[in-house]
Design a protein around this motif. Structure first.
Motif, PDB file in Angstrom:
ATOM      1  N   ALA A  53       0.847  -1.178  -0.093  1.00 21.76           N
ATOM      2  CA  ALA A  53       0.016   0.082   0.092  1.00 21.76           C
ATOM      3  C   ALA A  53       0.816   1.450   0.074  1.00 21.76           C
ATOM      4  CB  ALA A  53      -0.886  -0.079   1.173  1.00 21.76           C
ATOM      5  N   TYR A  54       0.409   2.384  -0.485  1.00 21.86           N
ATOM      6  CA  TYR A  54       0.884   3.677  -0.294  1.00 21.86           C
ATOM      7  C   TYR A  54      -0.301   4.615   0.019  1.00 21.86           C
ATOM      8  CZ  TYR A  54       2.887   8.339  -1.601  1.00 21.86           C
ATOM      9  OH  TYR A  54       3.317   9.400  -1.385  1.00 21.86           O
ATOM     10  N   HIS A  55       0.025   5.425   1.026  1.00 25.73           N
ATOM     11  CA  HIS A  55      -0.963   6.316   1.706  1.00 25.73           C
ATOM     12  C   HIS A  55      -0.423   7.553   1.663  1.00 25.73           C
ATOM     13  CE1 HIS A  55      -3.944   3.095   2.479  1.00 25.73           C
ATOM     14  NE2 HIS A  55      -2.927   2.371   2.748  1.00 25.73           N
ATOM     15  N   GLY A  56       0.504   8.114   1.317  1.00 22.35           N
ATOM     16  CA  GLY A  56       1.080   9.466   1.168  1.00 22.35           C
ATOM     17  C   GLY A  56       2.497   9.640   1.731  1.00 22.35           C
ATOM     18  N   HIS A  57       3.063  10.997   1.542  1.00 20.26           N
ATOM     19  CA  HIS A  57       4.418  11.352   1.797  1.00 20.26           C
ATOM     20  C   HIS A  57       4.878  11.789   3.089  1.00 20.26           C
ATOM     21  CE1 HIS A  57       3.689  15.346   1.134  1.00 20.26           C
ATOM     22  NE2 HIS A  57       2.679  15.144   0.150  1.00 20.26           N
ATOM     23  N   ALA A  65     -11.172   4.063   5.067  1.00 17.93           N
ATOM     24  CA  ALA A  65     -11.110   3.653   3.624  1.00 17.93           C
ATOM     25  C   ALA A  65     -10.431   4.793   3.023  1.00 17.93           C
ATOM     26  CB  ALA A  65     -12.463   3.553   3.161  1.00 17.93           C
ATOM     27  N   ASP A  66      -9.455   4.664   2.267  1.00 15.01           N
ATOM     28  CA  ASP A  66      -8.579   5.705   1.469  1.00 15.01           C
ATOM     29  C   ASP A  66      -9.271   5.805   0.083  1.00 15.01           C
ATOM     30  OD1 ASP A  66      -6.824   6.848  -0.482  1.00 15.01           O
ATOM     31  OD2 ASP A  66      -5.063   6.335   0.857  1.00 15.01           O
ATOM     32  N   GLU A  67     -10.099   6.797  -0.244  1.00 11.16           N
ATOM     33  CA  GLU A  67     -10.743   6.907  -1.503  1.00 11.16           C
ATOM     34  C   GLU A  67     -10.191   8.022  -2.338  1.00 11.16           C
ATOM     35  OE1 GLU A  67     -13.896   5.920  -2.870  1.00 11.16           O
ATOM     36  OE2 GLU A  67     -14.056   4.397  -1.509  1.00 11.16           O
ATOM     37  N   ILE A  68      -8.841   8.304  -1.879  1.00 12.20           N
ATOM     38  CA  ILE A  68      -8.063   9.365  -2.783  1.00 12.20           C
ATOM     39  C   ILE A  68      -8.059   9.050  -4.175  1.00 12.20           C
ATOM     40  CG2 ILE A  68      -5.904  10.526  -2.634  1.00 12.20           C
ATOM     41  CD1 ILE A  68      -5.995  10.162   0.577  1.00 12.20           C
ATOM     42  N   GLN A  69      -7.607   7.944  -4.845  1.00 11.06           N
ATOM     43  CA  GLN A  69      -7.566   7.825  -6.109  1.00 11.06           C
ATOM     44  C   GLN A  69      -8.743   7.154  -6.604  1.00 11.06           C
ATOM     45  OE1 GLN A  69      -4.535   5.648  -8.311  1.00 11.06           O
ATOM     46  NE2 GLN A  69      -2.912   6.189  -6.674  1.00 11.06           N
ATOM     47  N   GLY A  99      -9.411  13.020  -1.510  1.00  8.60           N
ATOM     48  CA  GLY A  99      -8.181  14.117  -2.527  1.00  8.60           C
ATOM     49  C   GLY A  99      -8.160  13.864  -3.752  1.00  8.60           C
ATOM     50  N   LYS A 100      -7.146  14.162  -4.360  1.00  9.46           N
ATOM     51  CA  LYS A 100      -6.928  14.212  -5.586  1.00  9.46           C
ATOM     52  C   LYS A 100      -8.139  14.710  -6.552  1.00  9.46           C
ATOM     53  CE  LYS A 100      -3.577  10.461  -5.712  1.00  9.46           C
ATOM     54  NZ  LYS A 100      -2.142  10.914  -6.039  1.00  9.46           N
ATOM     55  N   SER A 101      -9.031  13.682  -6.761  1.00 10.58           N
ATOM     56  CA  SER A 101     -10.243  14.165  -7.647  1.00 10.58           C
ATOM     57  C   SER A 101     -11.164  15.345  -6.945  1.00 10.58           C
ATOM     58  CB  SER A 101     -11.144  12.993  -8.018  1.00 10.58           C
ATOM     59  OG  SER A 101     -10.056  12.006  -8.393  1.00 10.58           O
TER      60      SER A 101
HETATM   61  C1  LIG Z   1      -3.871   6.000  -2.231  1.00 10.82           C
HETATM   62  C2  LIG Z   1      -3.126   7.564  -2.026  1.00 10.82           C
HETATM   63  N1  LIG Z   1      -3.362   7.948  -1.093  1.00 10.82           N
HETATM   64  C3  LIG Z   1      -2.868   9.166  -0.539  1.00 10.82           C
HETATM   65  C4  LIG Z   1      -1.712   9.697  -1.486  1.00 10.82           C
HETATM   66  C5  LIG Z   1      -1.140  10.953  -1.134  1.00 10.82           C
HETATM   67  O1  LIG Z   1      -1.363  11.998  -2.091  1.00 10.82           O
HETATM   68  P1  LIG Z   1      -0.684  13.292  -2.156  1.00 10.82           P
HETATM   69  O2  LIG Z   1       0.332  13.106  -2.887  1.00 10.82           O
HETATM   70  O3  LIG Z   1      -1.797  14.282  -2.921  1.00 10.82           O
HETATM   71  O4  LIG Z   1      -0.717  13.962  -0.749  1.00 10.82           O
HETATM   72  C6  LIG Z   1      -1.962   9.190  -2.732  1.00 10.82           C
HETATM   73  C7  LIG Z   1      -0.962   9.688  -3.839  1.00 10.82           C
HETATM   74  O5  LIG Z   1      -0.420   9.175  -4.815  1.00 10.82           O
HETATM   75  C8  LIG Z   1      -2.606   7.720  -3.115  1.00 10.82           C
HETATM   76  O6  LIG Z   1      -2.498   7.229  -4.288  1.00 10.82           O
END
Ligand SMILES: Cc1ncc(COP(=O)(O)O)c(C=O)c1O
Length: 428
Positions: free
Chosen positions: A130-134, A236-240, A268-270
């Motif tokens: 998983a990836y949830h952010g930086h 639930a990460d609905e960011i993408q 986020g994002k969208s």
């Molecule tokens: C699933 C998910 N969560 C969180 C993030 C973090 O988003 P941001 O870089 O806009 O902070 C991303 C970015 O790619 C992502 O794909």
């Protein structure tokens, strides 16, 4: 802003001098210099038009309505934004409280804080890859990143991806949802045996960097049961994957069945379609526990009238242009050829059907050939062999036909010319 008249070579040299190389380029051997974009198209400095199939931000490039809205922002929009998001059916009735922020990473970081305050626990269960952010807190819960850095922290516990194509429980298993949820239960129990206490389970509703995975329906409710029993909450990460990308539902977690409701949803994002805005939605008890600390949540730009006006404009465009229904119809067409949901599609390239060995080099080669054919897409998944089709939601049926025809032609060509690809198959 004045047009950038530098040559691509000069831009690259400048970039190399001023920007850290950890900010990677797509196609590093021959980067594309994109100077403008509209809808599903991107244009390089020579005017060549590329079809964008890479987009993490779902609704299309630079829709003028969003930017016009940003000029008209007013304070009332903040309230309206929460109301409009909560009116997205079926936004769970008990999801009542909204925090607006500047970025998706901030949203997941706040979700982590909310979960910890509410439960009084510290630990997190995440899905592998998983990836949830930086932010530092999120790198810690992102196996995709921490495996290449300083490793897994003692408060992080990793459960297997619920991948019915490559994982331990596959299409032929009688109940993969229960089997994968039992893996989470096992991870929770083993953490508890070490005296750890679970604050949250974090998962993208459709794990993306893990390889465009579609968890079996019912998996999330089962996981939620185990997590709740351990005193944790489900994030639930609905960011993408939120905001209609999956076509038949507005939220990707709805694919899991009517009964499933997360405790916290991050967006986020969208939500701002290119403008920096993000949101955390949660239940009253979780929000109240956070308020009870007496410490205010302060974020200088979070929820600014401009950001919220952009968010409302995005929702308006989504409705007016019926992008969700559009994602369903274009997605269904692609689905006849590929696997996925709506406009969130993965093509798993394998070397042979029996072992399902990832065709990693072939996938990279295919991506570079597609770029020569003016289609931009990327690969992902643990074996970097999953072609990710994530076009913006305005991607048309014609675009889909063009991309599939190009893909087909390149694959045929590869089978004829590239020895190592002779056993390459598109897994349908
Ligand atoms: C699933 C998910 N969560 C969180 C993030 C973090 O988003 P941001 O870089 O806009 O902070 C991303 C970015 O790619 C992502 O794909």
């Amino acid at each position: 802003m004045a047009a950038d008249r530098r040559s691509k070579a000069d831009t690259l040299a400048l970039r190399q001098r001023l920007i850290s190389s950890s900010c990677r380029l797509f196609f590093p051997e021959d980067p594309v210099k994109i100077v403008r974009a509209q809808g599903q198209y991107m244009y390089d400095e020579q005017g060549a038009e590329y079809i964008d199939c890479i987009n993490n931000v779902a609704h299309g490039q630079y829709h003028t309505s969003g930017w016009q809205a940003s000029l008209k922002g007013n304070p009332g929009v903040h309230r309206k934004s929460g109301r409009r998001i909560s009116s997205r059916k079926p936004c769970p009735r008990n999801i009542l409280f909204f925090f607006f922020l500047d970025s998706s990473s901030e949203a997941n970081d706040l979700a982590l804080r909310l979960a910890r305050h509410y439960t009084g626990h510290q630990d997190v269960v995440v899905l592998d890859h998983a990836y949830h952010g930086h932010l530092s807190s999120l790198i810690d819960i992102s196996p995709y990143k921490f495996r290449n850095l300083d490793g897994q922290k003692e408060w992080v516990h990793v459960a297997p991806l619920p991948d019915t194509y490559r994982g331990p429980y596959r299409e032929d298993h009688p109940n993969p949802a229960v089997a994968y949820a039992n893996e989470v239960k096992r991870v929770v129990s083993s953490a508890q045996e070490k005296g750890r206490k679970i604050a949250a389970f974090f998962a993208e509703s459709l794990p993306s960097v893990g390889g465009q995975i579609i968890p079996p329906a019912g998996y999330f409710s089962q996981v939620a049961e185990h997590i709740h029993k351990a005193g944790g909450v489900f994030v639930a990460d609905e960011i993408q994957v939120g905001f209609g990308r999956v076509g038949k539902h507005f939220w990707a977690f709805q694919l899991q069945g009517k009964d499933f409701v997360p405790d916290i949803v991050t967006m986020g994002k969208s939500i701002g379609n290119g403008h920096p805005v993000a949101c955390v939605a949660t239940t009253q008890p979780v929000a109240r526990a956070f308020e009870a600390t007496g410490v205010e949540y302060f974020n200088t730009f979070g929820g600014s009238p401009v950001s919220c006006a952009v968010g409302l404009a995005v929702l308006n465009v989504l409705e007016k242009e019926q992008l969700q229904a559009h994602a369903t119809s274009v997605g269904s067409f692609l689905m006849e050829l590929l696997r996925g949901v709506g406009l969130f599609i993965g093509v798993d390239l394998i070397k042979d059907e029996a072992t399902r060995t990832p065709a990693t080099e072939e996938a990279a080669y295919l991506v570079s050939r597609l770029k020569e054919n003016y289609v931009l897409l990327s690969t992902d998944g643990p074996g970097r062999n999953i072609l990710k089709f994530k076009p913006p939601m305005c991607f048309s049926l014609d675009n889909a036909r063009q991309v599939v025809a190009k893909l087909d032609a390149i694959l045929t060509d590869m089978e004829e010319k590239v020895r190592s690809c002779q056993t390459l198959r598109l897994q349908l």
